[in-house]
Write an enzyme that holds these catalytic residues in place. Structure first.
Site, PDB file in Angstrom:
ATOM      1  N   ASP A 210       0.851  -1.415   0.077  1.00  0.00           N
ATOM      2  CA  ASP A 210      -0.189  -0.053  -0.123  1.00  0.00           C
ATOM      3  C   ASP A 210       0.785   1.123  -0.018  1.00  0.00           C
ATOM      4  O   ASP A 210       1.657   1.175   0.909  1.00  0.00           O
ATOM      5  CB  ASP A 210      -0.719  -0.085   1.157  1.00  0.00           C
ATOM      6  N   GLU A 269      14.643 -14.615  -0.468  1.00  0.00           N
ATOM      7  CA  GLU A 269      14.889 -15.842   0.245  1.00  0.00           C
ATOM      8  C   GLU A 269      13.730 -17.058  -0.029  1.00  0.00           C
ATOM      9  O   GLU A 269      13.817 -17.959   0.411  1.00  0.00           O
ATOM     10  CB  GLU A 269      14.967 -15.352   1.777  1.00  0.00           C
TER      11      GLU A 269
END
Length: 553
Positions: A210, A269
């Protein structure tokens, strides 16, 4: 907590390129508990419906613990589910159930600010020398007691709020109850990345970020005025002082790129995860390009450029070609609707024009980039017309009557036409269900082969089988009247697309070797014949064509 198993689908780790992501506003999707508010179990109950649309993922608007001053975009606990929506166990079941249906799960992350009821802010405001004193943006008053700068809040008035505990101002780009975190503090960045990791460990596949260009602020200097008061972020208009300034210092700062690179390193990751950033800026196309280029920041970004009222083909093509000119190896995400803007059917004046709504669907789903599809667009829902007394959105209440807020696009999803509250809930909903929406309910469209809902299902299934539409490059050709023409290419396949934005039929020249697609759904209704393409009003045409046949004007 042990890491949840990562969903592995047929598309691979770059599934997000060209993906269609269905946005769910949980408060308004489905109420399973009979309290008038949608919840996570309601989403689980309707996952078969979502899967039937042939979308690739869902995006859940905020469901975190919150005082709900901005309906979940003011988070007081990043690691828990607000009880009105359910529990963490419900969320885990939702992820598992979505994955079982081949749907990936992305969630909203509101990183630039928190609620003023977050424990971090409670500690930060307690004194000027506590461990979190510098976790938010604090500044002294000017000599005359006025705010440190002239910066304006998106929701009206100064973006600085006086706090009597510290006798300082704190920054809030949105509501005063949404203080901005200080991303110049490395400890804040590490804490925020920890909140993101929490959800990665629960198995989410990505994040919608956002107001991501608001994370860092610049020098505490006044913004200069602007002469043009153009429509922009969150429907900002001349009646909102936010639009009176060039926002040079309060957002879209270079330091934000450093944070985005750290965020991308974390996501890397977890192979197969993705990010899409919401960008609200005067030059949002530049920011979209900058935020997604080079594979080191966001995977995707979208802006409000296609979320305004203008929709003539010249404007649309200019926006798209300008994006292509700037973005290089970056990747855009496009949307024609969301929880912040007037619904597409009303905004683009097509509420009583099913053919136009099919055209706008085809326009969105044939562009280069990924797509966010807001709940209810597949039903053709118009904007709900609410009275002032029915509003709950703080922006609508502040700016009424010039701006009626965002409640009109957030009303409950209609499921059963003749049921009370259109099948959304057994109790009075938090926002009313208009009769016009009930008439467009899922059950009424489900069995109608000519419905807009089934047009979405058919076109999305068709698109899935055409890698050139999903991941291909794009090249735009000159407009022919109100016909937009472009081609998509991928691994040797060349597709020609023509879209007639006019209310009248037309003919345009076409390569003689253009080959219509035999498996195209009926809504792809253009006729390619003897070097001529005939398009009905709001017509859609797609064909294969060999590389050596130019598409000239």
């Amino acid at each position: 907590m042990a890491q949840a198993s990562r969903y592995v689908g047929p598309q691979g780790a770059d599934w997000w390129r060209g993906a269609v992501i269905y946005q769910i506003y949980p408060r308004s999707f489905m109420d399973s508990r009979g309290d008038g508010i949608g919840d996570l179990q309601g989403v689980i109950d309707q996952l078969d419906y979502i899967a039937s649309l042939n979308v690739d993922a869902i995006w859940l608007s905020p469901f975190f613990t919150s005082p709900m001053k901005d309906f979940g975009y003011d988070i007081s606990d990043y690691r828990d589910v607000d009880p009105m929506f359910g529990s963490l166990d419900d969320f885990d079941r939702l992820v598992e159930a979505a994955h079982a249906r081949g749907l990936r799960v992305t969630i909203d992350q509101v990183l630039s600010h928190s609620s003023d009821q977050h424990a971090w802010f409670s500690e930060s405001r307690a004194s000027r020398d506590n461990p979190k004193a510098d976790w938010y943006v604090w500044a002294d008053a000017r000599a005359d007691g006025s705010p440190p700068t002239n910066w304006q809040s998106v929701f009206g008035g100064s973006s600085w709020q006086w706090d009597t505990r510290r006798c300082q101002y704190y920054l809030h780009n949105f509501l005063a109850s949404q203080p901005d975190l200080n991303f110049h503090n490395p400890a804040v960045i590490e804490a925020i990345l920890g909140e993101v990791r929490f959800w990665l460990e629960r198995g989410v596949d990505g994040f919608r970020l956002d107001a991501v260009n608001f994370c860092t602020h610049g020098k505490l200097e006044d913004n200069p005025p602007r002469e043009d008061l153009a429509e922009g972020f969150l429907g900002v208009r001349p009646d909102n002082p936010y639009g009176f300034q060039h926002h040079l210092h309060d957002k879209t700062q270079p330091d934000n790129l450093i944070f985005l690179e750290k965020l991308r390193a974390l996501l890397d990751e977890y192979p197969g995860t993705t990010s899409v950033g919401e960008v609200g800026d005067d030059d949002s196309l530049r920011v979209m390009a900058e935020y997604t280029q080079g594979g080191k920041r966001l995977h995707m970004a979208y802006s409000f450029d296609l979320l305004g009222e203008r929709h003539d083909p010249a404007f649309l093509q200019h926006t798209l070609t300008e994006m292509e000119r700037r973005i290089a190896d970056g990747w855009p995400c496009w949307a024609l609707g969301n929880h912040d803007v007037v619904r597409l059917a009303t905004r683009w004046q097509a509420a009583d024009n099913p053919a136009a709504l099919r055209l706008y669907m085809a326009f969105l789903l044939t562009q280069r980039g990924s797509v966010c599809l807001y709940q209810g667009e597949e039903l053709g829902l118009p904007e709900a017309q609410l009275s002032f007394e029915q509003l709950v959105d703080p922006a609508g209440i502040t700016f009424w009557p010039a701006y009626k807020g965002r409640d009109g696009c957030r009303t409950p999803h209609p499921w059963v036409a003749n049921a009370r509250y259109a099948g959304f809930s057994s109790a009075t909903p938090w926002l009313p269900v208009p009769v016009e929406h009930a008439n467009l309910a899922v059950d009424r469209q489900d069995d109608d082969p000519a419905s807009l809902l089934n047009a979405y299902r058919a076109f999305l299934a068709f698109r899935r089988g055409l890698p050139a539409l999903v991941k291909g490059d794009v090249r735009y050709h000159s407009l022919q009247g109100e016909v937009m023409r472009f081609e998509r290419r991928y691994q040797g396949e060349r597709l020609l697309v023509a879209l007639n934005f006019a209310a009248t039929p037309c003919e345009v020249a076409a390569p003689a070797s253009a080959e219509p697609l035999a498996d195209a759904p009926p809504l792809v209704n253009g006729r390619w014949q003897n070097g001529t393409l005939t398009l009905p009003a709001y017509g859609i045409a797609i064909a294969r064509c060999s590389e050596d046949n130019p598409w000239d004007a």
